[in-house]
Design a protein around this motif. Structure first.
Motif, PDB file in Angstrom:
ATOM      1  N   PRO A 215       8.542   9.417 -21.611  1.00 16.02           N
ATOM      2  CA  PRO A 215       7.511   8.524 -21.073  1.00 16.02           C
ATOM      3  C   PRO A 215       7.571   8.457 -19.552  1.00 16.02           C
ATOM      4  N   ALA A 216       6.413   8.359 -18.928  1.00 18.76           N
ATOM      5  CA  ALA A 216       6.349   8.381 -17.470  1.00 18.76           C
ATOM      6  C   ALA A 216       7.106   7.220 -16.840  1.00 18.76           C
ATOM      7  N   GLU A 217       7.256   6.105 -17.552  1.00 21.26           N
ATOM      8  CA  GLU A 217       7.930   4.934 -16.994  1.00 21.26           C
ATOM      9  C   GLU A 217       9.423   4.907 -17.325  1.00 21.26           C
ATOM     10  N   SER A 218       9.942   5.999 -17.853  1.00 23.67           N
ATOM     11  CA  SER A 218      11.330   6.038 -18.287  1.00 23.67           C
ATOM     12  C   SER A 218      12.191   6.872 -17.341  1.00 23.67           C
ATOM     13  N   VAL A 219      13.414   6.415 -17.126  1.00 24.70           N
ATOM     14  CA  VAL A 219      14.454   7.174 -16.437  1.00 24.70           C
ATOM     15  C   VAL A 219      15.398   7.722 -17.497  1.00 24.70           C
ATOM     16  N   THR A 220      15.786   8.972 -17.367  1.00 22.88           N
ATOM     17  CA  THR A 220      16.759   9.559 -18.290  1.00 22.88           C
ATOM     18  C   THR A 220      18.054   9.842 -17.555  1.00 22.88           C
ATOM     19  N   THR A 221      19.175   9.419 -18.123  1.00 26.78           N
ATOM     20  CA  THR A 221      20.493   9.753 -17.602  1.00 26.78           C
ATOM     21  C   THR A 221      21.184  10.659 -18.612  1.00 26.78           C
ATOM     22  N   VAL A 222      21.400  11.905 -18.245  1.00 21.45           N
ATOM     23  CA  VAL A 222      22.113  12.854 -19.087  1.00 21.45           C
ATOM     24  C   VAL A 222      23.600  12.712 -18.792  1.00 21.45           C
ATOM     25  N   CYS A 223      24.394  12.477 -19.831  1.00 21.84           N
ATOM     26  CA  CYS A 223      25.820  12.176 -19.669  1.00 21.84           C
ATOM     27  C   CYS A 223      26.679  13.305 -20.223  1.00 21.84           C
ATOM     28  N   PHE A 224      27.740  13.599 -19.527  1.00 19.47           N
ATOM     29  CA  PHE A 224      28.700  14.616 -19.978  1.00 19.47           C
ATOM     30  C   PHE A 224      30.060  14.293 -19.389  1.00 19.47           C
TER      31      PHE A 224
ATOM     32  N   GLY B  22       0.767  -1.235   0.000  1.00 23.37           N
ATOM     33  CA  GLY B  22       0.000   0.000   0.000  1.00 23.37           C
ATOM     34  C   GLY B  22       0.795   1.280   0.000  1.00 23.37           C
ATOM     35  N   ILE B  23       2.121   1.212   0.017  1.00 22.36           N
ATOM     36  CA  ILE B  23       2.933   2.428  -0.009  1.00 22.36           C
ATOM     37  C   ILE B  23       3.015   2.927  -1.452  1.00 22.36           C
ATOM     38  N   ALA B  24       2.776   4.218  -1.661  1.00 22.52           N
ATOM     39  CA  ALA B  24       2.765   4.791  -3.005  1.00 22.52           C
ATOM     40  C   ALA B  24       4.102   4.563  -3.702  1.00 22.52           C
ATOM     41  N   ALA B  25       4.051   4.091  -4.947  1.00 23.25           N
ATOM     42  CA  ALA B  25       5.253   3.833  -5.738  1.00 23.25           C
ATOM     43  C   ALA B  25       4.945   4.119  -7.198  1.00 23.25           C
ATOM     44  N   HIS B  26       5.971   4.506  -7.951  1.00 25.48           N
ATOM     45  CA  HIS B  26       5.816   4.805  -9.374  1.00 25.48           C
ATOM     46  C   HIS B  26       6.621   3.793 -10.186  1.00 25.48           C
ATOM     47  N   ARG B  27       5.993   3.154 -11.128  1.00 22.46           N
ATOM     48  CA  ARG B  27       6.638   2.094 -11.913  1.00 22.46           C
ATOM     49  C   ARG B  27       7.589   2.693 -12.951  1.00 22.46           C
ATOM     50  N   LEU B  28       8.802   2.128 -12.997  1.00 22.25           N
ATOM     51  CA  LEU B  28       9.813   2.488 -14.000  1.00 22.25           C
ATOM     52  C   LEU B  28      10.216   1.225 -14.749  1.00 22.25           C
ATOM     53  N   THR B  29      10.439   1.352 -16.048  1.00 20.88           N
ATOM     54  CA  THR B  29      10.762   0.169 -16.850  1.00 20.88           C
ATOM     55  C   THR B  29      11.993   0.326 -17.731  1.00 20.88           C
ATOM     56  N   ARG B  30      12.310   1.534 -18.177  1.00 21.46           N
ATOM     57  CA  ARG B  30      13.408   1.731 -19.119  1.00 21.46           C
ATOM     58  C   ARG B  30      14.294   2.874 -18.651  1.00 21.46           C
ATOM     59  N   ARG B  31      15.577   2.764 -18.998  1.00 14.53           N
ATOM     60  CA  ARG B  31      16.536   3.837 -18.725  1.00 14.53           C
ATOM     61  C   ARG B  31      17.179   4.253 -20.031  1.00 14.53           C
ATOM     62  N   ARG B  32      17.083   5.539 -20.347  1.00 21.02           N
ATOM     63  CA  ARG B  32      17.658   6.084 -21.574  1.00 21.02           C
ATOM     64  C   ARG B  32      18.881   6.928 -21.229  1.00 21.02           C
TER      65      ARG B  32
ATOM     66  N   TRP C  62      21.892   4.972 -25.864  1.00 21.93           N
ATOM     67  CA  TRP C  62      21.681   3.627 -25.327  1.00 21.93           C
ATOM     68  C   TRP C  62      20.399   3.607 -24.522  1.00 21.93           C
ATOM     69  N   GLU C  63      19.734   2.456 -24.524  1.00 23.26           N
ATOM     70  CA  GLU C  63      18.544   2.261 -23.708  1.00 23.26           C
ATOM     71  C   GLU C  63      18.610   0.862 -23.103  1.00 23.26           C
ATOM     72  N   GLN C  64      18.274   0.746 -21.825  1.00 18.44           N
ATOM     73  CA  GLN C  64      18.386  -0.529 -21.131  1.00 18.44           C
ATOM     74  C   GLN C  64      17.152  -0.756 -20.269  1.00 18.44           C
ATOM     75  N   PRO C  65      16.846  -1.999 -19.935  1.00 17.30           N
ATOM     76  CA  PRO C  65      15.749  -2.260 -18.991  1.00 17.30           C
ATOM     77  C   PRO C  65      16.070  -1.647 -17.630  1.00 17.30           C
ATOM     78  N   PHE C  66      15.038  -1.206 -16.944  1.00 22.35           N
ATOM     79  CA  PHE C  66      15.204  -0.615 -15.614  1.00 22.35           C
ATOM     80  C   PHE C  66      14.019  -1.055 -14.757  1.00 22.35           C
ATOM     81  N   PRO C  67      14.059  -2.278 -14.202  1.00 23.76           N
ATOM     82  CA  PRO C  67      12.917  -2.837 -13.462  1.00 23.76           C
ATOM     83  C   PRO C  67      12.873  -2.353 -12.014  1.00 23.76           C
TER      84      PRO C  67
END
Length: 405
Positions: free
Chosen positions: A198-207, A66-76, A93-98
């Motif tokens: 997308p709401a289920e996506s994580v973005t990693t900005v690289c520099f 019952g604790i609020a959580a947001h589903r993530l599936t992909r990392r870009r 690159w894009e990878q699974p992020f379960p």
């Protein structure tokens, strides 16, 4: 083993989880000693728990339903590209992020509400010292009193008083870089209108010399955007990086704020620079990155859990899961033990090496994503995958290890 008295020093995520574990396992008395008077639930940081770890922890009762959580599936993974890509940059690159993301305060509230009614939770109880060499353990409180228990659990974070007694030689070590952190109401994204993700996506900005992870989390009043930017701090001036909470929300120095602004202008795709720019100063802070490992997690009638036992750099996305796993191992050791010595020995065997391995993995991730970054923009998908496997160094994934049944 049944009965006994337990003091848990620290009442945040690890403290609530360990107190619940002790009560479920059969302790006669469990007391949580939390030094702060304020509302811990007000802490608004984002965090993630790997789906595999969450399933294990839910099955043991360590992660309440019952604790609020947001589903993530992909990392870009994204780089700035001023020639070919749009304002959101180029995905190389894009990878699974379960994982599922959480709001720290909401996770703590869920754990606190799930703590058995028999647990006594005392706020404003600052512990100044502990001792546990004999058949009992003692906690000394700031008002000058002392209380005795059969066992004292240190769940009091990176500045642990209990760790000072268990492993006085172990202290947090500054990694040489910092992270800027912030979060804001996700509805503010509507004002940008020229990118999005997308709401289920994580973005990693690289520099070169750093990276930034951006994702959504649940919040008390709706979804929020959470971000963590890792980079070297400004080399001018004398900034106090002797404490991981040196610059709490609303107290970031002008020098650090200016350095962040320069990084965004110089290194970020325009859209993602504008995303971070939506954060209010009151919701932005700077955290020097530390890590710590201990040679042991128990001594006498003292036991360490959570960040008191190991401080893992955030790249590994394992802090909350590790604390809840410590609680699971503690409860399992208690149920199997016939004596306090057996309990402590079993817990050390289950969690000692696991914590050190997570510290080592997070150090590799820190080197690869901050200290010795590759030529991100020149990478293709296959090269990025190979680079990532090199960082893992044989680990199955980030997010912590699966527990042994």
């Amino acid at each position: 083993m049944r009965g006994g008295t337990v003091a848990v020093v620290g009442g945040s995520i690890a403290g609530c989880a360990l107190a619940s574990a002790a009560a479920r396992a059969g302790a006669d008395e469990v007391v949580v000693l939390e030094r702060t008077h304020g509302r811990l639930a007000d802490r608004g940081l984002g965090l993630c728990i790997h789906d595999g770890r969450a399933a294990e922890l839910a099955a043991t009762g360590a992660l309440p339903a019952g604790i609020a959580a947001h589903r993530l599936t992909r990392r870009r993974w994204v780089v700035r590209d001023d020639t070919a890509a749009g304002p959101a940059g180029r995905v190389f690159w894009e990878q699974p992020f379960p994982f599922h993301s959480y709001h720290w305060g909401l996770l703590w509230r869920g754990l606190r509400e799930a703590t058995p009614a028999s647990v006594v939770y005392r706020q404003g109880a600052a512990v100044t010292g502990v001792a546990g060499d004999g058949e009992r353990a003692e906690v000394r409180l700031a008002q000058g009193t002392a209380e005795a228990f059969d066992l004292v659990v240190g769940a009091d974070g990176y500045r642990s008083v209990v760790r000072e007694a268990v492993c006085p030689e172990s202290r947090p070590a500054y990694a040489g870089y910092v992270c800027w952190r912030g979060n804001f109401d996700a509805r503010r994204l509507e004002a940008l209108g020229d990118g999005g993700w997308p709401a289920e996506s994580v973005t990693t900005v690289c520099f070169g010399g750093g990276s930034c992870v951006i994702y959504r989390i649940p919040g008390p009043d709706g979804p929020r955007v959470n971000w963590v930017l890792y980079a070297m701090p400004p080399q001018t001036g004398r900034l106090p990086f002797d404490d991981p909470t040196s610059f709490p929300p609303g107290r970031v120095t002008e020098e650090l704020a200016a350095h962040l602004g320069a990084l965004l202008d110089r290194e970020f795709p325009p859209y993602w620079a504008r995303v971070l720019g939506l954060t209010e100063p009151a919701d932005t802070f700077v955290q020097p990155i530390y890590d710590l490992e201990t040679a042991r997690t128990t001594a006498g009638r003292l036991l360490l859990a959570g960040d008191a036992a190991t401080v893992v750099r955030p790249h590994n996305t394992s802090g909350a899961a590790k604390a809840l796993q410590d609680a699971t191992a503690f409860e399992d050791a208690w149920r199997r033990a016939g004596t306090w010595d057996e309990l402590l020995h079993a817990y050390q065997a289950a969690r000692g090496a696991a914590g050190r391995e997570m510290v080592a993995l997070a150090r590799r991730l820190g080197r690869g994503q901050v200290e010795q970054t590759p030529a991100w923009a020149a990478m293709n998908h296959r090269e990025a995958e190979s680079w990532w496997q090199g960082q893992l160094g044989g680990a199955a994934d980030i997010g912590g290890q699966a527990m042994t049944p």
